[in-house]
Design a protein around this motif. Structure first.
Motif, mmCIF file in Angstrom:
data_model
loop_
_atom_site.group_PDB
_atom_site.id
_atom_site.type_symbol
_atom_site.label_atom_id
_atom_site.label_comp_id
_atom_site.label_asym_id
_atom_site.label_seq_id
_atom_site.Cartn_x
_atom_site.Cartn_y
_atom_site.Cartn_z
ATOM 1 N N UNK A 25 -1.338 2.122 8.605
ATOM 2 C CA UNK A 25 -0.234 2.249 7.657
ATOM 3 C C UNK A 25 0.695 3.372 8.105
ATOM 4 N N UNK A 26 1.870 3.451 7.482
ATOM 5 C CA UNK A 26 2.828 4.519 7.770
ATOM 6 C C UNK A 26 2.195 5.875 7.475
ATOM 7 N N UNK A 27 1.400 5.948 6.417
ATOM 8 C CA UNK A 27 0.719 7.192 6.061
ATOM 9 C C UNK A 27 -0.168 7.680 7.206
ATOM 10 N N UNK A 28 -0.846 6.754 7.889
ATOM 11 C CA UNK A 28 -1.716 7.144 9.003
ATOM 12 C C UNK A 28 -0.914 7.777 10.138
ATOM 13 N N UNK A 29 0.265 7.238 10.415
ATOM 14 C CA UNK A 29 1.113 7.814 11.460
ATOM 15 C C UNK A 29 1.613 9.205 11.065
ATOM 16 N N UNK A 30 1.982 9.369 9.792
ATOM 17 C CA UNK A 30 2.431 10.683 9.343
ATOM 18 C C UNK A 30 1.302 11.706 9.358
ATOM 19 N N UNK A 31 0.101 11.298 8.963
ATOM 20 C CA UNK A 31 -1.043 12.200 9.008
ATOM 21 C C UNK A 31 -1.341 12.603 10.452
ATOM 22 N N UNK A 32 -1.276 11.641 11.375
ATOM 23 C CA UNK A 32 -1.539 11.935 12.791
ATOM 24 C C UNK A 32 -0.499 12.902 13.353
ATOM 25 N N UNK A 33 0.772 12.685 13.032
ATOM 26 C CA UNK A 33 1.793 13.601 13.545
ATOM 27 C C UNK A 33 1.683 14.976 12.883
ATOM 28 N N UNK A 73 -10.038 5.717 8.687
ATOM 29 C CA UNK A 73 -9.430 5.274 7.432
ATOM 30 C C UNK A 73 -9.119 3.780 7.461
ATOM 31 N N UNK A 74 -8.588 3.296 8.593
ATOM 32 C CA UNK A 74 -8.285 1.867 8.712
ATOM 33 C C UNK A 74 -9.564 1.036 8.648
ATOM 34 N N UNK A 75 -10.614 1.514 9.275
ATOM 35 C CA UNK A 75 -11.898 0.810 9.254
ATOM 36 C C UNK A 75 -12.464 0.760 7.827
ATOM 37 N N UNK A 76 -12.362 1.875 7.122
ATOM 38 C CA UNK A 76 -12.847 1.899 5.740
ATOM 39 C C UNK A 76 -12.059 0.952 4.844
ATOM 40 N N UNK A 77 -10.765 0.840 5.072
ATOM 41 C CA UNK A 77 -9.964 -0.098 4.282
ATOM 42 C C UNK A 77 -10.342 -1.538 4.598
ATOM 43 N N UNK A 78 -10.538 -1.864 5.863
ATOM 44 C CA UNK A 78 -10.890 -3.237 6.219
ATOM 45 C C UNK A 78 -12.284 -3.617 5.727
ATOM 46 N N UNK A 79 -13.188 -2.639 5.686
ATOM 47 C CA UNK A 79 -14.552 -2.927 5.241
ATOM 48 C C UNK A 79 -14.714 -2.823 3.726
ATOM 49 N N UNK A 80 -13.675 -2.396 3.013
ATOM 50 C CA UNK A 80 -13.710 -2.379 1.562
ATOM 51 C C UNK A 80 -14.187 -1.081 0.950
ATOM 52 N N UNK A 82 -12.304 1.741 0.911
ATOM 53 C CA UNK A 82 -11.127 2.427 0.380
ATOM 54 C C UNK A 82 -10.162 1.381 -0.149
ATOM 55 N N UNK A 83 -9.168 1.830 -0.891
ATOM 56 C CA UNK A 83 -8.176 0.926 -1.485
ATOM 57 C C UNK A 83 -7.508 0.102 -0.384
ATOM 58 N N UNK A 84 -7.475 -1.230 -0.563
ATOM 59 C CA UNK A 84 -6.997 -2.088 0.521
ATOM 60 C C UNK A 84 -6.181 -3.288 0.049
ATOM 61 N N UNK A 85 -5.372 -3.114 -0.986
ATOM 62 C CA UNK A 85 -4.577 -4.230 -1.489
ATOM 63 C C UNK A 85 -3.597 -4.752 -0.435
ATOM 64 N N UNK A 86 -3.020 -3.863 0.352
ATOM 65 C CA UNK A 86 -2.080 -4.273 1.388
ATOM 66 C C UNK A 86 -2.766 -5.124 2.455
#
Length: 131
Positions: A25-33, A73-80, A82-86
């Motif tokens: 997500x965009x949030x992941x890119x901002x957190x990384x930067x 974070x992406x893995x946790x969203x795909x595995x359910x 974390x919040x993953x409506x998107x």
């Protein structure tokens, strides 16, 4: 890996690195930067004799940590976990979902009972002639 059942719908129970990167997500890119730039600033402030070299090294460490955090974070969203409506809208649901409070949890989902199984040893050994 968590030992609890996911709280959100499962999109992919075993995502690969490519699946995780494609679902950032965009949030992941901002957190990384943000982590990378904060670690560069930390290296610059505390690396007095060689400020730029220390800052660049700290930024490399920060980028590595930020990449691992974003993939986690992406893995946790795909595995359910974390919040993953998107992700559910983009990729759909996995056919076999965990049912909280269902028949599996009543029998003990984390401690299943073993049923009849087929022996993996072929041919079946006969030990009646050994003393």
């Amino acid at each position: 890996m968590t030992f609890s059942d996911p709280k959100y719908p499962i999109v992919n129970p075993s995502p690969s690195v490519n699946d995780c990167i494609s679902s950032l997500r965009i949030r992941d890119y901002f957190v990384a930067s943000g982590i990378t730039s904060a670690s560069w600033a930390y290296g610059y402030i505390f690396g007095k004799p060689y400020r730029h070299a220390t800052a660049s090294t700290a930024a490399a460490f920060g980028l590595t940590a930020a990449g691992m955090l974003a993939l986690q974070d992406a893995r946790d969203r795909l595995m359910g976990f974390k919040e993953n409506q998107r992700e559910v809208k983009l990729y759909g649901l996995y056919p076999e979902q965990v049912v909280p409070g269902g028949a599996a949890s009543a029998a003990g989902a984390r401690f299943p009972t073993a049923g009849l199984s087929v022996s993996p040893v072929r041919p079946e050994p006969h030990f009646k002639n050994f003393n």
